[in-house]
Design a protein around this motif. Structure first.
Motif, PDB file in Angstrom:
ATOM      1  N   LEU A  28      41.659  56.961  43.212  1.00 51.86           N
ATOM      2  CA  LEU A  28      42.419  55.724  43.018  1.00 51.86           C
ATOM      3  C   LEU A  28      41.730  54.555  43.711  1.00 51.86           C
ATOM      4  O   LEU A  28      41.696  53.427  43.174  1.00 51.86           O
ATOM      5  N   THR A  29      41.202  54.806  44.889  1.00 48.80           N
ATOM      6  CA  THR A  29      40.523  53.715  45.609  1.00 48.80           C
ATOM      7  C   THR A  29      39.282  53.258  44.849  1.00 48.80           C
ATOM      8  O   THR A  29      39.039  52.053  44.684  1.00 48.80           O
ATOM      9  N   VAL A  30      38.499  54.234  44.381  1.00 48.13           N
ATOM     10  CA  VAL A  30      37.282  53.896  43.635  1.00 48.13           C
ATOM     11  C   VAL A  30      37.630  53.152  42.341  1.00 48.13           C
ATOM     12  O   VAL A  30      36.890  52.259  41.902  1.00 48.13           O
ATOM     13  N   LEU A  31      38.759  53.474  41.758  1.00 49.40           N
ATOM     14  CA  LEU A  31      39.157  52.820  40.508  1.00 49.40           C
ATOM     15  C   LEU A  31      39.680  51.408  40.745  1.00 49.40           C
ATOM     16  O   LEU A  31      39.268  50.453  40.063  1.00 49.40           O
ATOM     17  N   PHE A  32      40.597  51.255  41.698  1.00 56.07           N
ATOM     18  CA  PHE A  32      41.290  49.980  41.853  1.00 56.07           C
ATOM     19  C   PHE A  32      40.500  48.951  42.670  1.00 56.07           C
ATOM     20  O   PHE A  32      40.759  47.753  42.544  1.00 56.07           O
ATOM     21  N   LEU A  33      39.586  49.383  43.493  1.00 52.78           N
ATOM     22  CA  LEU A  33      38.845  48.415  44.312  1.00 52.78           C
ATOM     23  C   LEU A  33      38.028  47.448  43.457  1.00 52.78           C
ATOM     24  O   LEU A  33      38.186  46.214  43.569  1.00 52.78           O
ATOM     25  N   PRO A  34      37.171  47.900  42.560  1.00 54.17           N
ATOM     26  CA  PRO A  34      36.427  46.918  41.734  1.00 54.17           C
ATOM     27  C   PRO A  34      37.311  46.211  40.707  1.00 54.17           C
ATOM     28  O   PRO A  34      37.078  45.032  40.394  1.00 54.17           O
ATOM     29  N   VAL A  35      38.322  46.930  40.183  1.00 54.05           N
ATOM     30  CA  VAL A  35      39.196  46.292  39.200  1.00 54.05           C
ATOM     31  C   VAL A  35      39.969  45.143  39.838  1.00 54.05           C
ATOM     32  O   VAL A  35      40.098  44.049  39.249  1.00 54.05           O
ATOM     33  N   THR A  36      40.490  45.381  41.057  1.00 52.10           N
ATOM     34  CA  THR A  36      41.231  44.315  41.744  1.00 52.10           C
ATOM     35  C   THR A  36      40.319  43.139  42.066  1.00 52.10           C
ATOM     36  O   THR A  36      40.705  41.959  41.899  1.00 52.10           O
ATOM     37  N   PHE A  37      39.105  43.434  42.536  1.00 51.99           N
ATOM     38  CA  PHE A  37      38.163  42.355  42.861  1.00 51.99           C
ATOM     39  C   PHE A  37      37.845  41.526  41.612  1.00 51.99           C
ATOM     40  O   PHE A  37      37.874  40.288  41.639  1.00 51.99           O
ATOM     41  N   ALA A  38      37.538  42.201  40.515  1.00 49.32           N
ATOM     42  CA  ALA A  38      37.212  41.470  39.294  1.00 49.32           C
ATOM     43  C   ALA A  38      38.417  40.699  38.768  1.00 49.32           C
ATOM     44  O   ALA A  38      38.284  39.560  38.279  1.00 49.32           O
ATOM     45  N   LEU A  40      40.960  39.384  40.508  1.00 49.33           N
ATOM     46  CA  LEU A  40      41.221  38.203  41.339  1.00 49.33           C
ATOM     47  C   LEU A  40      40.137  37.140  41.167  1.00 49.33           C
ATOM     48  O   LEU A  40      40.427  35.928  41.181  1.00 49.33           O
ATOM     49  N   ARG A  41      38.907  37.551  40.986  1.00 46.45           N
ATOM     50  CA  ARG A  41      37.808  36.579  40.867  1.00 46.45           C
ATOM     51  C   ARG A  41      37.763  35.947  39.485  1.00 46.45           C
ATOM     52  O   ARG A  41      37.661  34.720  39.348  1.00 46.45           O
ATOM     53  N   ASP A  42      37.859  36.761  38.449  1.00 49.55           N
ATOM     54  CA  ASP A  42      37.670  36.243  37.090  1.00 49.55           C
ATOM     55  C   ASP A  42      38.956  35.668  36.502  1.00 49.55           C
ATOM     56  O   ASP A  42      38.938  34.605  35.870  1.00 49.55           O
ATOM     57  N   GLN A  43      40.065  36.360  36.663  1.00 52.21           N
ATOM     58  CA  GLN A  43      41.309  35.919  36.042  1.00 52.21           C
ATOM     59  C   GLN A  43      41.959  34.785  36.819  1.00 52.21           C
ATOM     60  O   GLN A  43      42.496  33.847  36.218  1.00 52.21           O
ATOM     61  N   TYR A  44      41.923  34.884  38.160  1.00 53.05           N
ATOM     62  CA  TYR A  44      42.644  33.898  38.974  1.00 53.05           C
ATOM     63  C   TYR A  44      41.721  32.890  39.635  1.00 53.05           C
ATOM     64  O   TYR A  44      42.196  31.968  40.301  1.00 53.05           O
ATOM     65  N   GLY A  45      40.407  33.049  39.475  1.00 54.13           N
ATOM     66  CA  GLY A  45      39.460  32.041  39.953  1.00 54.13           C
ATOM     67  C   GLY A  45      39.341  31.955  41.453  1.00 54.13           C
ATOM     68  O   GLY A  45      38.967  30.886  41.974  1.00 54.13           O
ATOM     69  N   LEU A  46      39.623  33.037  42.198  1.00 54.56           N
ATOM     70  CA  LEU A  46      39.470  33.017  43.650  1.00 54.56           C
ATOM     71  C   LEU A  46      37.997  33.115  44.011  1.00 54.56           C
ATOM     72  O   LEU A  46      37.173  33.661  43.263  1.00 54.56           O
ATOM     73  N   ASP A  47      37.655  32.562  45.188  1.00 54.57           N
ATOM     74  CA  ASP A  47      36.284  32.662  45.676  1.00 54.57           C
ATOM     75  C   ASP A  47      35.899  34.126  45.848  1.00 54.57           C
ATOM     76  O   ASP A  47      36.751  35.006  46.076  1.00 54.57           O
ATOM     77  N   VAL A  97      49.579  36.409  35.680  1.00 55.33           N
ATOM     78  CA  VAL A  97      50.806  37.134  36.034  1.00 55.33           C
ATOM     79  C   VAL A  97      51.024  36.912  37.523  1.00 55.33           C
ATOM     80  O   VAL A  97      50.168  37.235  38.347  1.00 55.33           O
ATOM     81  N   TRP A  98      52.170  36.361  37.860  1.00 50.91           N
ATOM     82  CA  TRP A  98      52.447  36.023  39.259  1.00 50.91           C
ATOM     83  C   TRP A  98      53.908  36.389  39.554  1.00 50.91           C
ATOM     84  O   TRP A  98      54.777  36.269  38.661  1.00 50.91           O
ATOM     85  N   PRO A  99      54.262  36.880  40.765  1.00 51.06           N
ATOM     86  CA  PRO A  99      53.449  36.939  41.999  1.00 51.06           C
ATOM     87  C   PRO A  99      52.614  38.206  42.142  1.00 51.06           C
ATOM     88  O   PRO A  99      51.813  38.302  43.084  1.00 51.06           O
ATOM     89  N   TRP A 100      52.782  39.194  41.280  1.00 52.90           N
ATOM     90  CA  TRP A 100      52.052  40.461  41.447  1.00 52.90           C
ATOM     91  C   TRP A 100      51.088  40.618  40.274  1.00 52.90           C
ATOM     92  O   TRP A 100      51.515  40.939  39.165  1.00 52.90           O
ATOM     93  N   PRO A 101      49.801  40.421  40.493  1.00 57.29           N
ATOM     94  CA  PRO A 101      48.817  40.630  39.427  1.00 57.29           C
ATOM     95  C   PRO A 101      48.835  42.085  38.940  1.00 57.29           C
ATOM     96  O   PRO A 101      49.311  42.987  39.642  1.00 57.29           O
ATOM     97  N   PRO A 102      48.322  42.338  37.748  1.00 57.05           N
ATOM     98  CA  PRO A 102      48.430  43.688  37.170  1.00 57.05           C
ATOM     99  C   PRO A 102      47.802  44.787  38.025  1.00 57.05           C
ATOM    100  O   PRO A 102      48.422  45.831  38.256  1.00 57.05           O
ATOM    101  N   ALA A 103      46.564  44.594  38.486  1.00 57.67           N
ATOM    102  CA  ALA A 103      45.898  45.661  39.239  1.00 57.67           C
ATOM    103  C   ALA A 103      46.627  45.977  40.552  1.00 57.67           C
ATOM    104  O   ALA A 103      46.914  47.150  40.846  1.00 57.67           O
ATOM    105  N   PRO A 104      46.939  44.971  41.395  1.00 52.10           N
ATOM    106  CA  PRO A 104      47.695  45.292  42.611  1.00 52.10           C
ATOM    107  C   PRO A 104      49.076  45.878  42.321  1.00 52.10           C
ATOM    108  O   PRO A 104      49.566  46.734  43.075  1.00 52.10           O
ATOM    109  N   LEU A 105      49.707  45.466  41.214  1.00 51.39           N
ATOM    110  CA  LEU A 105      51.028  45.994  40.893  1.00 51.39           C
ATOM    111  C   LEU A 105      50.947  47.497  40.591  1.00 51.39           C
ATOM    112  O   LEU A 105      51.753  48.300  41.088  1.00 51.39           O
TER     113      LEU A 105
END
Length: 406
Positions: A28-38, A40-47, A97-105
């Motif tokens: 689960l960690t290996v799956l969600f770590l890059p998905v969450t990063f991508a 937050l960066r691509d969909q929500y435009g975070l640094d 999707v706010w306040p809980w993005p799909p991957a963290p949810l």
């Protein structure tokens, strides 16, 4: 012939079962770590730096699911709230999707499942209330930005917690049932042992009582058979007779206690080796092909050995009838002057059949062992390569002594 069923033991978990929870946490960690990063960066435009930190704190604690799920929840819960606040600083996009993005949810739901499988109801209720409160506060803070995930997380979280709690309680119930079955089997084995010992004691009462009666008669009749005895000797024989009669009375009282019902029980003589022929014939009439080989030079056998040999053969034949009906059986009783050897060997059933009893009482081998212990002998039992079974008992004989007085 098979023995009485041994209480089934729960097979220990394999290595894959032991490491499955930790392996699932790593996956689960290996799956969600890059998905969450991508996400937050691509969909929500975070640094990149902010997205990386949030991804590590939101998905990294999933590594602790197998051992410390509550600690992981504290970190992920705080990181998800921080991520929701960070997203508020960015302009809203069409598919946000706010306040809980799909991957963290989704990762949070897996975290709730791990909690439900390991923690108590009180902890689960507190976690769900905290999740619902955070969702409600964030929704009220920016209602125009909230678009459904504030409601989805508490709703799906409740479903996941209920399912996980049900699985956990079922697992706990199964474990307690297995423990209770283990305790029950141990208690049943102990009770069986005590019952067999009491049964042997009741049967040996007749043997010991016979010898005590002989002592009493000989001591009482000594002054009449031996008129030249002195007064001191006559008094000594009288004391011996009185002590023997008192011992007999004590044994009778003990026998009443052992029988447990206050009755005198059966008065029939106890069987011995001379009754084995009748026993085998009765077994053959019951449909079991059995044959008896009885040595002609057994000689005088002590009552305890005589009774034990008969009971061992009786229990062995009963086990064949119960667990291997129709199996050809050989019974052999021999003596080399120092011990009596009782051998009962049976082959496999002629055709595949289900045993007449699927669950035995457990008395057979227990009774055999106790009788062998009584005489100081040895017992060897076990399956044979052809599917049969073997029971071999060696009952030592006392060394020859002077002939008894008439």
């Amino acid at each position: 012939m098979t023995t009485e069923p041994i209480p089934a033991r729960t097979a220990g978990p394999g290595w894959w079962t032991r490491f499955l929870p930790q392996g699932a946490a790593v996956a689960l960690t290996v799956l969600f770590l890059p998905v969450t990063f991508a996400n937050l960066r691509d969909q929500y435009g975070l640094d990149i730096g902010v997205a990386a930190i949030l991804a590590v704190t939101q998905a990294g604690p999933l590594l602790m699911l197998a051992r410390r799920p509550l600690w992981a929840w504290w970190i992920v819960f705080a990181a998800d709230i921080a991520g929701a606040l960070m997203i508020l600083g960015r302009p809203a996009r069409e598919y946000d999707v706010w306040p809980w993005p799909p991957a963290p949810l989704i990762a949070y739901l897996f975290l709730l499942l791990a909690l439900a499988l390991r923690r108590s109801r009180r902890v689960l209720v507190a976690v769900w209330l905290a999740t619902g409160a955070a969702s409600l506060i964030l929704h009220l803070t920016r209602a125009e930005r909230s678009n459904g995930s504030a409601l989805l997380l508490p709703l799906f979280g409740a479903v996941v917690l209920v399912i996980g709690a049900a699985v956990r309680e079922r697992r706990v119930a199964q474990r307690r049932l297995a423990e209770q079955e283990t305790v029950s089997e141990a208690e049943r084995a102990r009770r069986t042992l005590l019952e067999e010992r009491a049964r042997i004691a009741r049967e040996l009462h007749d043997v010991v009582a016979h010898h005590m009666s002989v002592i009493t008669v000989q001591a009482d009749s000594a002054p009449y058979r031996l008129p030249e005895l002195s007064d001191e000797a006559r008094e000594e024989f009288g004391t011996i007779a009185a002590s023997a009669r008192e011992s007999l009375a004590e044994m009778r009282r003990l026998l009443v206690v052992l029988r447990g019902d206050g009755t005198e029980g059966e008065r029939a003589p106890q069987p011995g080796i001379d009754r084995l022929q009748q026993l085998v014939e009765a077994t053959v009439r019951a449909g079991l092909p059995a044959e008896l080989s009885l040595a002609a030079d057994l000689g005088a056998v002590p009552p305890a050995v005589d009774l034990s040999a008969y009971r061992i053969v009786q229990e062995a034949l009963a086990n064949v009838v119960r667990h291997a009906p129709g199996a050809r059986t050989r019974v052999s009783v021999t003596s080399d002057g120092g011990q009596v050897t009782v051998l009962v060997v049976n082959g496999p059933p002629g055709q595949p059949v289900s045993p007449l009893e699927s669950a035995g009482t457990g008395h057979g081998l227990v009774g055999m062992r106790e009788r062998v212990r009584l005489t100081g002998g040895s017992l060897d039992t076990g399956p044979l390569p052809d599917g049969g079974f073997r029971v071999a008992a060696r009952l030592p004989l006392p060394p020859p002594g002077p002939a008894d007085a008439p």
